[in-house]
Every structure is written in structure tokens, then in C-alpha cells.
Design an enzyme around this catalytic site. Structure first.
Site, PDB file in Angstrom:
ATOM      1  N   SER A   1      32.966  25.231 -13.016  1.00  0.00           N
ATOM      2  CA  SER A   1      32.274  26.342 -13.674  1.00  0.00           C
ATOM      3  C   SER A   1      32.353  26.266 -15.190  1.00  0.00           C
ATOM      4  CB  SER A   1      32.846  27.677 -13.191  1.00  0.00           C
ATOM      5  OG  SER A   1      34.238  27.741 -13.452  1.00  0.00           O
TER       6      SER A   1
ATOM      7  N   HIS B   1      26.814  23.770 -10.123  1.00  0.00           N
ATOM      8  CA  HIS B   1      27.645  24.964 -10.183  1.00  0.00           C
ATOM      9  C   HIS B   1      27.041  26.063  -9.322  1.00  0.00           C
ATOM     10  CE1 HIS B   1      29.289  28.505 -12.794  1.00  0.00           C
ATOM     11  NE2 HIS B   1      29.982  28.343 -11.683  1.00  0.00           N
TER      12      HIS B   1
ATOM     13  N   GLU C   1      23.316  26.399 -10.970  1.00  0.00           N
ATOM     14  CA  GLU C   1      23.316  25.948 -12.355  1.00  0.00           C
ATOM     15  C   GLU C   1      23.642  24.452 -12.364  1.00  0.00           C
ATOM     16  OE1 GLU C   1      25.076  27.740 -16.547  1.00  0.00           O
ATOM     17  OE2 GLU C   1      26.405  27.663 -14.806  1.00  0.00           O
TER      18      GLU C   1
ATOM     19  N   ASN D   1      28.653  31.344 -17.920  1.00  0.00           N
ATOM     20  CA  ASN D   1      30.039  31.719 -18.205  1.00  0.00           C
ATOM     21  C   ASN D   1      30.359  31.678 -19.692  1.00  0.00           C
ATOM     22  OD1 ASN D   1      30.677  32.269 -15.578  1.00  0.00           O
ATOM     23  ND2 ASN D   1      31.614  30.293 -15.152  1.00  0.00           N
TER      24      ASN D   1
END
Length: 694
Positions: free
Chosen positions: A410, A431, A443, A481
Site C-alpha cells: 500500500s 494495490h 490501484e 494513501n
């Protein structure tokens, strides 16, 4: 050449729409249909008119590329065609294959009868664009299905399979072949002498409806809509169908359509519709690059994430081999997978047969050699670089040539992970978001040397397994993130300065988020956030600070829902305000000499979401994100950003990039250099331009 072919088979005129790729109701299509219907009406030998689609589908709906253009105003309009079909002295039949969606289904509902092949689907998905089916969809469909079913179908935008549509009365027959079946149906109907009543005149299912039905629908749909306008207006229109004469109710629907079309939500949802499709297009990759076949998949790690990824592939019919180092871990992981499938069956969202088929496609193993011939392997192990590199060095030797080596990390560097192999072009980030079998976002993350073929393959793979793929560059945290820390970080700074957890979370949910940032922290586990922040804080630039509130709460044993207390106190999943939390927050403010004050809800909203826009602009600037709209797709599908606001970047542009820029300057003074505006945001703000000029 006309977009609609005309031919006569005995006493049946057949009008075939040929306007690829989806036979949209363009100006050309409408013109061709109007001319064809008039021609058939003038031919005394013709007794019935069949309308069908050429190619792969019936009429998929409006041509959204013509919205707002002169072509959208060209005659005949859809409603003109509907009147021609509905008032026709000759039998009219819509013959459906592929999909009949939106305006396509609304046109079909004005034919005297509808037939469909078994593989066809119908639906009114306009709600997903922030509008309603404004050509009588809210008036005619409930007359066939009944009010409660009609509300469900139109407020959800569901696509209904032909068999279900037959049960509901939306179609009148299932045929084997769309053309020959429809012609045969027309001849049988003519021979029988049966009289067909136009749908708009069928009132038996909409009379004497209990008003409580609408009250309950507003309550139920309102919870799901979370701030969306269109679903609630649709209920108003269906209620009008039950309480007003048809002419008045149709006029009411038309009025409400115009109101929704002019709304901000329609603009946001239309933006998102195109953004999701644009995200699949990767600049710089030659058109002749084809994806590798993905006919088998391997997953390393049978934990929550690995199991969810395995389910995603199995649900798409792709065989999966899932590996863990111990039989105990493997059995535990497969137990969770089986339990999750069982829940779906108990809820009716999956049949037992489909569950059994999916489970049969998942093969557990503790032997790495069993992965060797898979087309792609996705590592979902511990989030540590040393662990990842050790696994990838092993995969490099094991996997067949051309296999894709993917990691579910991540935030770790794909370039560094790829350096552990001799084939870095085959290495890519995939991801997934938890729970991976539910969350839509995939992702995909490229390194500096990930091959075009690898990129094309994982983007196509994402679509195949039912995900919404977005391509990101390899920076810490990638697109989503990397931005998230500014959302939660600003929430903590607001706490120091005087906002309460309740106000912050209330504002976020009012905005449309599924939950507030502090409730999210409590659910995810505060201790885990504290661990990751400790690593990040070691690399903070000079003058940067993190609020220590989270760490103070963890030190006090407040780790979130799992310990019964975090930002809130919990009894089961029910949360309550807790004075102890406020004592800790106020203690931090006093320690840092911060004078607390009251904030308006609008101030809190701007402070929470403006930093997302600023960091998103930096991602465009450094190439982490290809487009602003890719960031919107990421946040809508991975982080619950309300789709009716278009995504954070769309929201930021509407809010004003000049305002975002000014807020970033203030945030830099308060929080440190990482919060400063980037050069792209500064340029666009000063030039008064939007993301299109990025």
C-alpha cells in the site's frame, strides 16, 4: 447513409438501428427512427413495426456526447418518437438484445409490446448521472412492475436480466433470435386479434397505493443515498404517477428532470462517469500493445487481504492458487473465505451453486512450486521491504518467463521491490483495498521500468475481475494513501484548535463520507496508525509536526473499537462521547500553547478537504497521478469520497483553486513545509484556470 435500416418482411416492417458502438439515441438515430416509423405508417401492406438494434445491442440510451449541444435539440426528440410508437394504429414491438438502458428502455416502454433474448438486460441507470429517466421512465415502469419494485429499480439504476424482466412484466416474451423471434411474435399477435393497451394507460398497479409506501421508501433510500438528490426526486415522480393524471405526472417528471439536470450533482456525476472511463487510457503506450492472457493467478498470503484477492479472481472464473507458509494459516484463511461466501449466500446475493463453483477454483498450498506456471502472482504478505524483496527474489527464479510479478503493497517502493529480480519490467504494484472482494478500486502502480505490456495487462485484468483500475506512479503511499494522511492529520489539528470529534465526524458524513476520519481511525485501530506514524515521523522535514493526540490516546489504552475506547467510548459498535478523550485533547492544546476556539461546520469542511486537493495537485506535478480525474476515481472507489461531489479534485476546482491555494499557505504556517502549495496549484490559482490546464 441512414443510422436506421428499413426493410419489410411480409406485413412486418423491421427498423434496425446501426449506430455503433451502442446504438445511442443520437440525432442521427432519432432521425432514422422517425423516418422509418413514418414510412411504415404510410405503407398499407405493413401491419406491425419491429424496432431492434444492429450489432451487439438494442439502444443503450442517450448519446451523452451530444448533451448540451445543438444535436441534442434536433427533431425528432425522444418524446416525439415515443408518441409515434404509443399512438400508432399499427402494432409496435421493441425487440431487445444486449442492453436497453435509459432512453433505450424508455423508448421500448412506449411500444405496444416488448420481446427480448434471454441474455438481454434492461434498466434505467440515469440516477448514476444525477438525473432521472425524464422521458416517462418514472411513469411507465411502475405501471408494469408495481410501485415498490419500480422505486427499487429506478433509484438504484439496476440492470435487470431478461428472465427477471419477464417476471416483472417489463417484457412480454423471451425469444431465441431477436429478429426472427420478434417477427414471429408480431405475426402471432396480429393473427390473435389481441388489443394492446399502451403502458401509460395501465393503471391497475398504481391505484390505491398506501402513502406509507412512499414514506418508507424515502426513509430506506435516503439512508443509501447519503446526500444524493436524484433518488429522492425519483420517489416524488413515482408518487405523482399514483396520485395525478398521467398528463400532469409526465409534466411533473419533465420539470424535475430539468431541475436535476441544472444541479451541481449532475455536473459532478457526469464528470465522474467520464473520469472512470478516462482512467483506463494510459498516455504513451502504443495502441498495438496487447495484454498478456491471465488464465491463472497465484496469491502469496492467506490472510484477510490475500483471501479477498483470491475471491475476486475466483468470482471472475479465474483459477487461483493461494499459498501460505503453514497449513494452520492456510486453513484459517480458507475458513474465512468460505465464511464470507456463506454470508453472501445467506443474504441472497450469491447462489449456492456460484459459491461452490468459486470455491472449486481456489487451491490452497504450502508449496511454492505449485505457483510456477501461473500467469500472475500477487504477493500479499507482511508490509516490510525486507520480506517483500526476499519473496520477489524467490519468485524471480520460480515463475515461468513472462509471468507478472505483482505486489499488494500500500505504500512501499515498487522500484526497490523490482530490484530484487532480474526482470523488473514484469514487476508491478496491484494495490487492492480491504475487503478486497468488495472494494472496487484497484490501484495499479508502475515502477520506472515496468513494461507497457505489464501495465496494459493489469489494467485489463482489473476490468475483468470487476474492479475500477487506476494507474499510479511509485511514490510513498501512491495516489490514495499519500493524500489520506493530510485528511486525518488536519482532523487532529482541528481537535487541538477547538473542534470536537463529534463535530468533525458529523461534518464529514454531512459532506457525504461513509464515516468521519476519527471514527475511521477507531475502526481501523489507533495502535496500528501510531506504529506507521512513528516510522514516518523519523523522516519529517525540519519545521514539520504531527499532532500527538493519537499517540496520547493509545498510551491511555484507547486503541479504538477493539479496546472499547478511542476517540469515542464503545458499547459493542455503538459509540458515545467520552470526557476522557476531551481531557487528553485539551491537555495537548495546553502543552503546545494553542488557544482553542469554536469552528463553524463550513470551516471544518474546508479544512478537512482542501489539503487533499493540494496534495493531489502535487501528485499530478510529479507524475504520481496522470490526471486530476484519476485521483477522483481513486478516492471515490477506495476511500468513500461521495461520488455526487465528483471526487476531491473536482470538488476543489468548484470550491475555487485560489481558495485552496490560500488555505495551503495558511496550513504551511501552522503545520510545516509539507503542507505548502505546490507550483502547479500556485500557477493554476494565479491564472484562474482549472485542471484541464494542468
Amino acid at each position: 447513409m441512414s443510422a436506421v435500416a428499413y426493410e419489410v418482411d411480409g406485413e412486418v416492417a423491421v427498423l434496425t438501428v446501426n449506430y455503433p458502438p451502442v446504438n445511442a439515441l443520437s440525432a442521427a438515430t432519432r432521425t432514422g427512427l422517425g423516418e422509418g416509423i413514418e414510412r411504415a405508417q404510410a405503407d398499407e401492406a405493413v401491419k406491425a413495426i419491429v424496432i431492434l438494434g444492429g450489432g451487439k445491442t438494442f439502444i443503450a440510451g442517450a448519446d451523452i456526447t451530444e448533451f448540451g449541444t445543438e444535436k441534442s435539440k434536433a427533431k425528432p426528440q425522444l418524446k416525439d418518437l415515443q408518441k409515434m410508437l404509443e399512438n400508432s394504429p399499427k402494432l409496435t414491438i421493441a425487440a431487445i438484445h444486449g442492453t436497453a438502458l435509459g432512453g433505450g428502455l424508455e423508448l421500448a416502454l412506449t411500444a405496444h409490446s416488448r420481446v427480448a433474448v434471454a441474455s438481454a438486460k434492461v434498466g434505467l441507470p440515469e440516477v448514476n448521472l444525477g438525473i432521472l429517466p425524464g422521458a416517462g421512465g418514472t411513469q411507465r415502469l411502475p405501471r408494469l412492475t408495481g410501485v415498490e419494485v419500480g422505486i427499487d429499480l429506478i433509484t438504484s439504476g439496476k440492470h435487470v436480466p431478461a428472465a427477471k424482466a419477464l417476471d416483472l412484466g417489463v417484457v412480454d416474451a423471451i425469444v431465441d433470435d431477436v429478429r426472427t423471434g420478434a417477427i414471429a411474435y408480431a405475426r402471432e399477435a396480429l393473427a390473435s386479434g389481441k388489443t394492446f393497451v399502451p403502458v401509460i394507460e395501465r393503471n391497475e398497479k398504481i391505484t390505491n397505493v398506501d402513502p406509507a409506501v412512499f414514506a418508507e421508501a424515502r426513509k430506506t433510500v435516503g439512508k443509501k443515498a447519503r446526500g444524493k438528490i436524484a433518488p429522492m426526486v425519483i420517489i416524488d415522480c413515482i408518487e405523482a404517477a399514483c396520485t395525478r393524471p398521467a398528463v400532469e405526472a409526465l409534466a411533473f417528471e419533465a420539470e424535475k428532470f430539468q431541475e436535476l439536470y441544472a444541479s451541481d450533482q449532475r455536473g459532478a456525476l457526469m464528470h465522474y462517469f467520464f473520469a472512470e472511463r478516462q482512467a483506463r487510457k494510459i498516455p504513451g503506450i502504443p495502441a498495438d500493445i496487447q495484454p498478456k492472457p491471465i488464465n491463472s493467478c497465484a496469491i502469496i498470503g492467506a490472510g484477510t487481504m490475500g483471501g479477498g484477492i483470491a475471491m475476486s479472481f475466483a468470482n471472475a472464473g479465474i483459477p487461483v492458487t493461494i499459498l501460505d507458509l503453514s497449513q494452520e494459516a492456510l486453513d484459517r484463511g480458507m475458513g474465512v473465505v468460505t465464511k464470507n461466501y456463506g454470508i453472501s449466500v445467506s443474504r441472497g446475493s450469491m447462489s449456492q451453486d456460484k459459491m461452490d463453483k468459486a470455491l472449486s477454483l481456489i487451491t490452497p498450498t504450502t508449496n511454492y512450486d505449485d505457483l510456477a506456471q501461473c500467469d500472475i502472482v500477487i504477493e500479499a504478505a507482511l508490509e516490510r521491504m525486507d520480506v517483500k524483496k526476499e519473496i520477489f527474489a524467490r519468485l524471480d527464479k520460480l515463475m515461468k518467463p513472462g509471468a507478472i510479478l505483482a505486489t499488494n503493497t500500500s505504500y512501499l517502493s515498487i522500484d526497490e521491490i523490482a530490484s530484487a529480480t532480474t526482470r523488473p519490467g514484469d514487476v508491478v504494484g496491484c494495490h487492492f483495498f480491504s475487503p478486497a472482494n468488495v472494494m472496487k478500486l484497484l490501484e495499479n502502480v508502475r515502477s520506472a521500468v515496468t513494461s507497457p505490456e505489464t501495465i496494459v495487462t493489469v489494467m485489463e485484468m482489473g476490468k475483468r475481475i470487476g474492479k475500477v483500475p487506476v494507474l499510479a506512479g511509485s511514490t510513498e503511499g501512491f495516489i490514495g494513501n499519500r493524500m489520506l494522511q493530510y485528511y486525518t492529520g488536519e482532523a487532529e489539528f482541528l481537535l487541538e484548535q477547538g473542534a470536537t470529534p463529534e463535530q468533525i465526524d458529523r461534518v464529514a458524513t454531512r459532506f457525504g463520507m461513509a464515516m468521519g476520519p476519527l471514527s475511521m481511525r477507531d475502526m481501523a485501530g489507533m495502535d496500528m496508525a501510531a506504529v506507521s506514524r512513528k516510522e514516518r515521523s523519523a523522516n519529517m522535514p525540519a519545521g514539520e509536526r504531527l499532532s500527538p493526540i493519537l499517540e496520547r490516546l493509545v498510551a491511555a489504552g484507547r486503541c479504538g473499537q477493539k479496546t472499547g475506547k478511542g476517540y469515542y467510548r464503545y458499547e459493542g459498535r455503538e459509540k458515545f462521547s467520552d470526557p476522557e478523550t476531551m481531557e487528553i485533547i485539551e491537555g495537548v492544546a495546553k502543552e503546545f500553547g494553542i488557544t482553542r476556539r469554536e469552528f463553524t461546520d463550513d470551516e471544518v469542511e474546508a479544512r478537512l478537504f482542501a489539503p487533499l486537493v493540494n496534495e493531489g495537485a502535487k501528485e499530478i506535478e510529479d507524475g504520481t497521478a496522470i490526471r486530476a480525474s484519476d485521483i477522483d476515481v481513486t478516492w471515490v472507489n477506495g476511500y468513500g469520497f461521495p461520488v455526487h461531489r465528483g471526487g476531491p479534485m473536482y470538488w476543489g476546482e468548484k470550491y475555487g483553486l485560489d481558495k485552496i491555494y490560500a488555505m495551503a499557505l495558511e496550513a504551511e504556517k501552522r503545520n510545516g513545509p509539507r503542507w505548502a502549495p505546490g507550483k502547479l496549484l500556485e500557477r493554476l490559482a494565479k491564472e484562474g484556470k482549472g485542471w484541464d490546464a494542468a
